[in-house]
Design an enzyme around this catalytic site. Structure first.
Site, PDB file in Angstrom:
ATOM      1  N   GLY A  29       0.671  -1.232  -0.073  1.00 20.39           N
ATOM      2  CA  GLY A  29      -0.080   0.014  -0.105  1.00 20.39           C
ATOM      3  C   GLY A  29       0.846   1.103  -0.035  1.00 20.39           C
ATOM      4  O   GLY A  29       0.251   2.503  -0.108  1.00 20.39           O
ATOM      5  N   GLY A  30       2.352   1.153   0.126  1.00 23.56           N
ATOM      6  CA  GLY A  30       2.978   2.229   0.136  1.00 23.56           C
ATOM      7  C   GLY A  30       3.893   2.227  -1.095  1.00 23.56           C
ATOM      8  O   GLY A  30       3.747   1.738  -2.250  1.00 23.56           O
ATOM      9  N   LYS A  49      11.507  -5.830   2.032  1.00 20.28           N
ATOM     10  CA  LYS A  49      10.956  -4.595   1.554  1.00 20.28           C
ATOM     11  C   LYS A  49      12.106  -3.817   0.981  1.00 20.28           C
ATOM     12  O   LYS A  49      13.229  -3.498   1.493  1.00 20.28           O
ATOM     13  CB  LYS A  49      10.448  -3.884   2.862  1.00 20.28           C
ATOM     14  CG  LYS A  49       9.772  -2.536   2.353  1.00 20.28           C
ATOM     15  CD  LYS A  49       8.603  -2.186   3.377  1.00 20.28           C
ATOM     16  CE  LYS A  49       9.106  -1.186   4.288  1.00 20.28           C
ATOM     17  NZ  LYS A  49       8.326  -0.447   5.310  1.00 20.28           N
ATOM     18  N   ASP A 143       1.581   4.940  12.840  1.00 22.03           N
ATOM     19  CA  ASP A 143       0.564   3.987  11.894  1.00 22.03           C
ATOM     20  C   ASP A 143       0.153   2.959  12.369  1.00 22.03           C
ATOM     21  O   ASP A 143       0.361   1.490  11.503  1.00 22.03           O
ATOM     22  CB  ASP A 143       1.529   4.017  10.490  1.00 22.03           C
ATOM     23  CG  ASP A 143       0.563   3.774   9.372  1.00 22.03           C
ATOM     24  OD1 ASP A 143      -0.442   3.903   9.306  1.00 22.03           O
ATOM     25  OD2 ASP A 143       1.089   3.333   8.229  1.00 22.03           O
TER      26      ASP A 143
END
Length: 197
Positions: A29-30, A49, A143
């Site tokens: 989502g980023g 990542k 977050d």
């Protein structure tokens, strides 16, 4: 990273990156690329990542690496263990344990009637302990949402520290204020006030 129904043995590699086979693209989502990957030397399934060094999110990845390093030194049990950091001319990357139980959003959606009160309480208490531990190490997550709560080894762990911050550092500008996920971010983040424990 999170799990799915297909085992990693069944997946053809999407490519290779510094000794890791990239097995599945996971949409985080980023702006970072996220993968279920396999360490070639051991066959271990991991979460990888990476961000491009020239991207606007490179500073977020650097911040996340510093937070993870701090938490690993502190010996926290509430985040996925860091297995590797990598930098080359094009990418900066982080490798963690792979969350074999998926995320909290998937966990809730898989139950037609939602969570029982006792299960919701158990999860909430585990997350409260995790946040208390983070705050004791001067880290504010900023977050916290179901997609960033991952099941691993029968426990719930916190993930994605891309907009987290260390409260022990002097803040010279309002970095990442007004960032977070609508519906989950603390009111002070929306208002542009510094987020605190």
């Amino acid at each position: 990273g999170t799990s799915s129904d297909v085992t990693e043995e069944e997946l053809p590699a999407l490519g290779e990156f510094h000794g890791y086979e990239l097995l599945r693209n996971l949409d985080g989502g980023g702006m970072a690329e996220a993968f279920m990957a396999r360490k070639q030397a051991t066959g271990e399934t991991v979460f990888l990542k990476r961000v491009r060094n020239k991207s606007s999110v490179k500073s977020a990845m650097d911040r996340e690496m510093r937070i993870y390093e701090k938490l690993m030194r502190a010996g926290t049990s509430h985040v996925l263990r860091i297995l590797d950091f990598m930098r080359d001319e094009e990418y900066t990357a982080i490798v963690t344990e792979f969350a074999d139980g998926g995320d909290l959003q998937e966990h809730v959606r898989a139950r037609e009637s939602g969570l029982s009160v006792s299960e919701a309480k158990e999860i909430a208490l585990e997350l409260a302990k995790a946040l208390k531990e983070l705050h004791s190490y001067d880290v504010v997550h900023r977050d916290l949402k179901p997609q960033n709560v991952l099941a691993f080894g029968g426990h719930w762990k916190l993930a994605d520290f891309g907009i987290s911050k260390s409260t022990s550092h002097v803040v010279t500008k309002k970095t990442f204020q007004q960032h977070g996920t609508l519906g989950y971010a603390a009111p002070e983040q929306v208002q542009g006030v510094e987020a605190r424990p």
